[in-house]
Write an enzyme that holds these catalytic residues in place. Structure first.
Site, PDB file in Angstrom:
ATOM      1  N   HIS A 166     -23.254 -20.914  18.197  1.00  0.00           N
ATOM      2  CA  HIS A 166     -23.266 -19.452  18.313  1.00  0.00           C
ATOM      3  C   HIS A 166     -22.081 -19.030  19.172  1.00  0.00           C
ATOM      4  CE1 HIS A 166     -25.246 -20.697  21.991  1.00  0.00           C
ATOM      5  NE2 HIS A 166     -25.147 -19.474  22.484  1.00  0.00           N
ATOM      6  N   HIS A 224     -21.736 -17.142  22.058  1.00  0.00           N
ATOM      7  CA  HIS A 224     -21.686 -16.880  23.487  1.00  0.00           C
ATOM      8  C   HIS A 224     -20.564 -17.742  24.051  1.00  0.00           C
ATOM      9  CE1 HIS A 224     -26.034 -15.203  23.789  1.00  0.00           C
ATOM     10  NE2 HIS A 224     -25.149 -14.224  23.841  1.00  0.00           N
ATOM     11  N   ASP A 272     -19.827 -19.637  26.518  1.00  0.00           N
ATOM     12  CA  ASP A 272     -19.920 -21.016  27.013  1.00  0.00           C
ATOM     13  C   ASP A 272     -19.973 -22.047  25.893  1.00  0.00           C
ATOM     14  OD1 ASP A 272     -22.464 -19.968  26.423  1.00  0.00           O
ATOM     15  OD2 ASP A 272     -23.497 -21.300  27.810  1.00  0.00           O
ATOM     16  N   HIS A 273     -20.091 -21.578  24.655  1.00  0.00           N
ATOM     17  CA  HIS A 273     -20.185 -22.518  23.534  1.00  0.00           C
ATOM     18  C   HIS A 273     -18.926 -22.575  22.662  1.00  0.00           C
ATOM     19  CE1 HIS A 273     -24.509 -23.652  23.864  1.00  0.00           C
ATOM     20  NE2 HIS A 273     -24.486 -22.570  24.623  1.00  0.00           N
ATOM     21  N   HIS A 323     -32.667 -16.813  19.287  1.00  0.00           N
ATOM     22  CA  HIS A 323     -31.704 -16.519  20.345  1.00  0.00           C
ATOM     23  C   HIS A 323     -31.225 -15.082  20.138  1.00  0.00           C
ATOM     24  CE1 HIS A 323     -29.393 -18.008  23.676  1.00  0.00           C
ATOM     25  NE2 HIS A 323     -28.223 -17.706  23.129  1.00  0.00           N
ATOM     26  N   ASP A 326     -28.637 -23.207  21.821  1.00  0.00           N
ATOM     27  CA  ASP A 326     -29.521 -22.367  22.638  1.00  0.00           C
ATOM     28  C   ASP A 326     -30.654 -21.791  21.798  1.00  0.00           C
ATOM     29  OD1 ASP A 326     -27.577 -22.886  24.473  1.00  0.00           O
ATOM     30  OD2 ASP A 326     -27.002 -20.805  24.829  1.00  0.00           O
ATOM     31  N   HIS A 330     -27.965 -28.616  28.390  1.00  0.00           N
ATOM     32  CA  HIS A 330     -27.681 -27.203  28.680  1.00  0.00           C
ATOM     33  C   HIS A 330     -28.416 -26.760  29.951  1.00  0.00           C
ATOM     34  CE1 HIS A 330     -27.455 -22.788  28.111  1.00  0.00           C
ATOM     35  NE2 HIS A 330     -26.354 -23.059  27.413  1.00  0.00           N
TER      36      HIS A 330
END
Length: 307
Positions: A64, A66, A68-69, A141, A209, A267
């Site tokens: 996804h 976000h 941090d990914h 999510h 996530d 995570h």
């Protein structure tokens, strides 16, 4: 011949980097094919510290968008180009991948010296990537997010007695295995002629996530390895669930119900310095639970059961 399958945990943290952990990034190497799942900030530096090379990455799967990914992608792609990469790089992601990644990869001045393809994957589909299959599922999510199941093809076990009876040499057996059939000395031999059963292919499920989901139980059913979002321990469950994440206890329940081989906690919240509490929580539900740590590797053993 069974493939060699290895998992490399480049980064195991979430949200933002800490001195203890890098951002999400997991390598799954199947023989000479290196797949990267998520690419948080600093992933390329983690890869440099590992037994693998970022130049060898064939496919990148983003769960996804976000930050941090995926924020490590721009630097990684530029480094590949600076190092004269020529082979194609495939990047896969959920809905929105083409627009988001095209914009991100066009930031700044650099020249891309190799072919790069971006693909949007649909949930609840199976995609054939040659040596292995990728199956997808929509996560729970706040933004579009996919879980990935990396699946080795089932392997036909050769019965040496049957091959011996037909005077088929070993070099021809491998050709029969590769092609399903092969003509040798004027006779066509099929895989069924020398088969001694089927060994189920190995499976690795990487959730990215997600809140805990009943659907994940079936998606991860009998997987050899489940790498599940475990942002905190059970004392923070209401908060992490609200933001679309799971606790280690919730992930362990899913692992137990899905009858997976082993669960890796993954995570971790940047506020957590001691992950032993998460492990203790999880092992009350599922004993075969392990902490993932940056730069740790695990070889997925060949299954012994044959149908």
């Amino acid at each position: 011949m069974a493939s060699n399958i290895r998992i490399i945990f480049y980064g195991t943290g979430g949200s933002w980097p800490t001195p203890l952990r890098a951002m999400p990034g997991v390598g799954v190497k199947i023989d000479d094919v290196l797949n990267l799942f998520d690419c948080g900030e600093g992933t390329q530096k983690q890869i440099m510290k590992s037994s693998t090379s970022f130049m060898d990455i064939d496919n990148i799967f983003i769960t996804h968008f976000h930050g941090d990914h995926f924020l490590g992608l721009l630097g990684l792609v530029q480094s590949m180009s600076f190092n004269n990469r020529t082979k194609q790089l495939n990047i896969f992601g959920p809905h929105g991948a083409i627009k988001i990644l095209s914009n991100a990869l066009n930031v700044g001045y650099y020249t891309l010296h190799f072919p790069l393809k971006i693909y949007e994957l649909e949930p609840d589909r199976t995609y054939d990537l040659g040596k292995f299959l990728i199956r997808t599922m929509l996560n729970d999510h706040p933004v579009p997010a996919l879980s990935y199941s990396i699946e080795e093809r089932d392997l036909v076990r050769i019965d040496p007695e049957k091959a011996r009876e037909k005077n088929i040499p070993s070099r021809i057996i491998e050709k029969i295995r590769e092609n399903g059939s092969y003509v040798y000395k004027g006779n066509e031999y099929r895989i069924d002629d020398i088969a001694g059963g089927v060994r189920k292919g190995r499976r690795i499920v990487y959730t990215g996530d997600t809140r805990p989901m009943d659907r994940m139980i079936e998606f991860a059913r009998n997987a050899d390895v489940l790498i599940h979002d475990t942002t905190t321990d059970s004392s923070f469950e209401p908060m992490v669930n609200e933001f679309g994440h799971s606790s280690s206890r919730q992930a362990a329940r899913i692992a137990r119900q899905a009858r997976v081989g082993r669960l890796y906690l993954y995570h971790y919240s940047p506020r957590i310095t001691d992950t032993s509490v998460l492990l203790e929580d999880a092992r009350k539900e599922f004993q075969e639970t392990y902490e993932s740590k940056d730069l740790m590797e695990y070889e997925v053993k060949v299954r012994r059961d044959v149908d």
